[in-house]
Design a protein around this motif. Structure first.
Motif, PDB file in Angstrom:
ATOM      1  N   TYR A  33       0.830  -1.207   0.000  1.00  0.00           N
ATOM      2  CA  TYR A  33       0.000   0.000   0.000  1.00  0.00           C
ATOM      3  C   TYR A  33       0.863   1.254   0.000  1.00  0.00           C
ATOM      4  CZ  TYR A  33      -3.579  -3.183   1.876  1.00  0.00           C
ATOM      5  OH  TYR A  33      -4.451  -4.227   2.063  1.00  0.00           O
ATOM      6  N   TYR A  35       0.066   5.059   1.655  1.00  0.00           N
ATOM      7  CA  TYR A  35      -0.795   5.935   2.426  1.00  0.00           C
ATOM      8  C   TYR A  35      -0.165   7.331   2.450  1.00  0.00           C
ATOM      9  CZ  TYR A  35      -3.873   2.387   4.530  1.00  0.00           C
ATOM     10  OH  TYR A  35      -4.807   1.406   4.737  1.00  0.00           O
ATOM     11  N   LEU A  43      -4.291   9.804   8.112  1.00  0.00           N
ATOM     12  CA  LEU A  43      -3.757   8.808   7.185  1.00  0.00           C
ATOM     13  C   LEU A  43      -4.827   8.402   6.189  1.00  0.00           C
ATOM     14  CD1 LEU A  43      -1.939   6.639   9.783  1.00  0.00           C
ATOM     15  CD2 LEU A  43      -0.877   7.235   7.629  1.00  0.00           C
ATOM     16  N   ILE A  45      -5.554   6.214   2.544  1.00  0.00           N
ATOM     17  CA  ILE A  45      -5.018   5.266   1.587  1.00  0.00           C
ATOM     18  C   ILE A  45      -5.020   5.883   0.195  1.00  0.00           C
ATOM     19  CG2 ILE A  45      -7.259   4.164   1.155  1.00  0.00           C
ATOM     20  CD1 ILE A  45      -5.687   1.503   0.904  1.00  0.00           C
ATOM     21  N   ILE A  56      -6.529  -1.157  -5.491  1.00  0.00           N
ATOM     22  CA  ILE A  56      -7.168   0.018  -4.913  1.00  0.00           C
ATOM     23  C   ILE A  56      -6.539   1.266  -5.528  1.00  0.00           C
ATOM     24  CG2 ILE A  56      -7.526   1.420  -2.833  1.00  0.00           C
ATOM     25  CD1 ILE A  56      -7.468  -1.118  -1.200  1.00  0.00           C
ATOM     26  N   PHE A  90       3.623   6.977   3.361  1.00  0.00           N
ATOM     27  CA  PHE A  90       3.987   5.716   3.991  1.00  0.00           C
ATOM     28  C   PHE A  90       3.682   4.552   3.067  1.00  0.00           C
ATOM     29  CE2 PHE A  90       5.280   6.687   8.218  1.00  0.00           C
ATOM     30  CZ  PHE A  90       4.626   7.852   8.562  1.00  0.00           C
ATOM     31  N   ARG A  94       1.013  -6.058   3.776  1.00  0.00           N
ATOM     32  CA  ARG A  94      -0.017  -6.682   4.606  1.00  0.00           C
ATOM     33  C   ARG A  94       0.198  -8.158   4.774  1.00  0.00           C
ATOM     34  NH1 ARG A  94      -5.336  -8.846   3.999  1.00  0.00           N
ATOM     35  NH2 ARG A  94      -5.448  -8.440   1.764  1.00  0.00           N
ATOM     36  N   THR A  97      -3.195 -12.165   7.753  1.00  0.00           N
ATOM     37  CA  THR A  97      -4.183 -11.995   8.816  1.00  0.00           C
ATOM     38  C   THR A  97      -4.669 -10.552   8.924  1.00  0.00           C
ATOM     39  OG1 THR A  97      -2.296 -11.907  10.319  1.00  0.00           O
ATOM     40  CG2 THR A  97      -3.548 -13.955  10.244  1.00  0.00           C
ATOM     41  N   GLY A  98      -4.163  -9.667   8.104  1.00  0.00           N
ATOM     42  CA  GLY A  98      -4.755  -8.342   7.997  1.00  0.00           C
ATOM     43  C   GLY A  98      -3.903  -7.175   8.466  1.00  0.00           C
ATOM     44  N   GLU A  99      -3.003  -7.412   9.406  1.00  0.00           N
ATOM     45  CA  GLU A  99      -2.266  -6.244   9.906  1.00  0.00           C
ATOM     46  C   GLU A  99      -1.256  -5.754   8.883  1.00  0.00           C
ATOM     47  OE1 GLU A  99      -2.428  -9.308  11.263  1.00  0.00           O
ATOM     48  OE2 GLU A  99      -0.774  -9.639  12.651  1.00  0.00           O
ATOM     49  N   LEU A 100      -1.034  -4.448   8.930  1.00  0.00           N
ATOM     50  CA  LEU A 100      -0.092  -3.797   8.027  1.00  0.00           C
ATOM     51  C   LEU A 100       1.217  -3.524   8.743  1.00  0.00           C
ATOM     52  CD1 LEU A 100      -2.589  -3.429   6.253  1.00  0.00           C
ATOM     53  CD2 LEU A 100      -1.886  -1.068   5.884  1.00  0.00           C
ATOM     54  N   PHE A 101       2.297  -3.684   7.991  1.00  0.00           N
ATOM     55  CA  PHE A 101       3.622  -3.298   8.467  1.00  0.00           C
ATOM     56  C   PHE A 101       4.052  -2.071   7.674  1.00  0.00           C
ATOM     57  CE2 PHE A 101       4.772  -6.827  11.210  1.00  0.00           C
ATOM     58  CZ  PHE A 101       3.808  -7.752  10.875  1.00  0.00           C
ATOM     59  N   PHE A 102       4.415  -1.015   8.377  1.00  0.00           N
ATOM     60  CA  PHE A 102       4.707   0.260   7.733  1.00  0.00           C
ATOM     61  C   PHE A 102       6.197   0.530   7.639  1.00  0.00           C
ATOM     62  CE2 PHE A 102       0.686   2.473   7.173  1.00  0.00           C
ATOM     63  CZ  PHE A 102      -0.169   1.713   7.935  1.00  0.00           C
ATOM     64  N   GLY A 103       6.563   1.237   6.585  1.00  0.00           N
ATOM     65  CA  GLY A 103       7.888   1.806   6.509  1.00  0.00           C
ATOM     66  C   GLY A 103       7.973   3.047   7.393  1.00  0.00           C
ATOM     67  N   GLU A 104       9.129   3.667   7.414  1.00  0.00           N
ATOM     68  CA  GLU A 104       9.335   4.823   8.285  1.00  0.00           C
ATOM     69  C   GLU A 104       8.827   6.121   7.678  1.00  0.00           C
ATOM     70  OE1 GLU A 104      12.967   3.391  11.173  1.00  0.00           O
ATOM     71  OE2 GLU A 104      13.317   5.040   9.781  1.00  0.00           O
TER      72      GLU A 104
ATOM     73  N   PHE B  34      -7.643  -2.613  14.965  1.00  0.00           N
ATOM     74  CA  PHE B  34      -6.212  -2.465  15.245  1.00  0.00           C
ATOM     75  C   PHE B  34      -5.970  -1.168  16.014  1.00  0.00           C
ATOM     76  CE2 PHE B  34      -4.996  -5.672  12.082  1.00  0.00           C
ATOM     77  CZ  PHE B  34      -6.073  -5.645  11.232  1.00  0.00           C
ATOM     78  N   TYR B  36      -2.479   1.276  16.423  1.00  0.00           N
ATOM     79  CA  TYR B  36      -1.097   1.530  16.044  1.00  0.00           C
ATOM     80  C   TYR B  36      -0.584   2.718  16.834  1.00  0.00           C
ATOM     81  CZ  TYR B  36      -1.242  -1.483  11.883  1.00  0.00           C
ATOM     82  OH  TYR B  36      -1.326  -2.544  11.021  1.00  0.00           O
ATOM     83  N   GLY B  43       7.557   5.519  11.640  1.00  0.00           N
ATOM     84  CA  GLY B  43       6.402   4.875  11.035  1.00  0.00           C
ATOM     85  C   GLY B  43       5.443   4.389  12.097  1.00  0.00           C
ATOM     86  N   LEU B  44       4.423   3.662  11.661  1.00  0.00           N
ATOM     87  CA  LEU B  44       3.412   3.162  12.581  1.00  0.00           C
ATOM     88  C   LEU B  44       3.775   1.751  13.032  1.00  0.00           C
ATOM     89  CD1 LEU B  44       1.870   5.333  10.709  1.00  0.00           C
ATOM     90  CD2 LEU B  44      -0.173   4.262  11.649  1.00  0.00           C
ATOM     91  N   PHE B  51      -9.566  -9.808  16.001  1.00  0.00           N
ATOM     92  CA  PHE B  51     -10.242 -10.399  14.857  1.00  0.00           C
ATOM     93  C   PHE B  51     -11.512 -11.109  15.308  1.00  0.00           C
ATOM     94  CE2 PHE B  51      -7.023  -8.876  12.540  1.00  0.00           C
ATOM     95  CZ  PHE B  51      -5.956  -9.659  12.165  1.00  0.00           C
ATOM     96  N   PHE B  96     -11.508  -6.414   4.925  1.00  0.00           N
ATOM     97  CA  PHE B  96     -10.819  -7.400   4.118  1.00  0.00           C
ATOM     98  C   PHE B  96     -11.778  -8.332   3.390  1.00  0.00           C
ATOM     99  CE2 PHE B  96      -7.117  -5.562   5.400  1.00  0.00           C
ATOM    100  CZ  PHE B  96      -6.944  -5.554   6.766  1.00  0.00           C
TER     101      PHE B  96
END
Lengths: 111, 114
Positions: A33, A35, A43, A45, A56, A90, A94, A97-104, B34, B36, B43-44, B51, B96
């Motif tokens: 993604y 953002y 934030l 998207i 998207i 950002f 993903r 399981t749905g959670e997002l990991f973000f860059g800095e 969630f 964050y 970042g976050l 869930f 989702f």
């Protein structure tokens, strides 16, 4: 090892220029993604790609063009930059399981 | 469409005090929820997620959150805050089934008084 890395971290440029931000993830995720975080920290998207395919596109001006050469990379190119494009961008990937990991984040300042 | 409201833009608490950050969501189906945290210039980072199952979820850094379907809420709590908890906190709901995205609230800025 950084999971989601973005370059550059800071970008200062003049109105009308074209610039790119690169993003790479080493997590093996299929979905990535972009953002945008505005000055009020909101934030929103912009784009999402799943395995190199655009899924998207949230009414973003067509001056913004994402490109995904492979599922580990999602780059953002911006043409004809405007003052309102100043923000922190950002990248995220993903987990299934749905959670997002973000860059800095990449802070773009348009003068 | 799904949405998230964080009613408090800014909260100040004293170090050692308890904390509760509010989050209300709007979503038609069972939500993925969630929290964050974003430290300045960073970042976050995911604190915790819900869930299904137990409505009280534990996260990192001593945080927990409780899902209350009847109130459409997912409030974040910590029994005793530390100065290092000062940051921006974001609640998010995941769609989702459809659009495959996270929708974020406006964020709550937490300031810690020594």
């Amino acid at each position: 090892d950084t999971a989601v890395s973005q370059t550059p971290k800071y970008l200062v440029t003049q109105m009308g220029n074209d610039k790119s931000i690169k993003c790479e993830q080493n997590l093996g995720h299929d979905t990535m993604y972009w953002y945008k975080q505005d000055s009020k920290k909101f934030l929103k998207i912009m784009f999402s790609y799943n395995n190199k395919e655009l899924i998207i596109n949230e009414t973003v001006p067509n001056r913004f063009s994402p490109k995904s050469p492979d599922k580990a990379h999602l780059n953002l190119h911006i043409n004809s930059l405007e003052l309102g494009d100043s923000a922190v961008y950002f990248c995220a990937s993903r987990l299934s399981t749905g959670e997002l990991f973000f860059g800095e984040g990449s802070r773009l300042t348009v003068l | 469409a799904q949405s998230v409201t964080q009613p408090d833009i800014h909260i100040t608490v004293s170090e050692g005090a308890s904390l509760e950050l509010r989050c209300n969501y709007s979503y038609g189906a069972t939500p993925y929820l969630f929290w964050y945290v974003q430290s300045p210039g960073q970042g976050l980072q995911l604190l915790l997620k819900y869930f299904s199952g137990d409505t009280l979820v534990q996260g990192i850094k001593g945080f927990e959150a409780e899902f209350k379907r009847s109130q459409s809420s997912f409030n974040l709590r910590k029994p005793s805050v530390h100065w290092s908890d000062a940051a921006e906190y974001f609640c998010a709901v995941g769609d989702f089934q459809g659009a495959q995205k996270l929708v974020f609230g406006q964020g709550t800025r937490l300031t810690i008084n020594p």
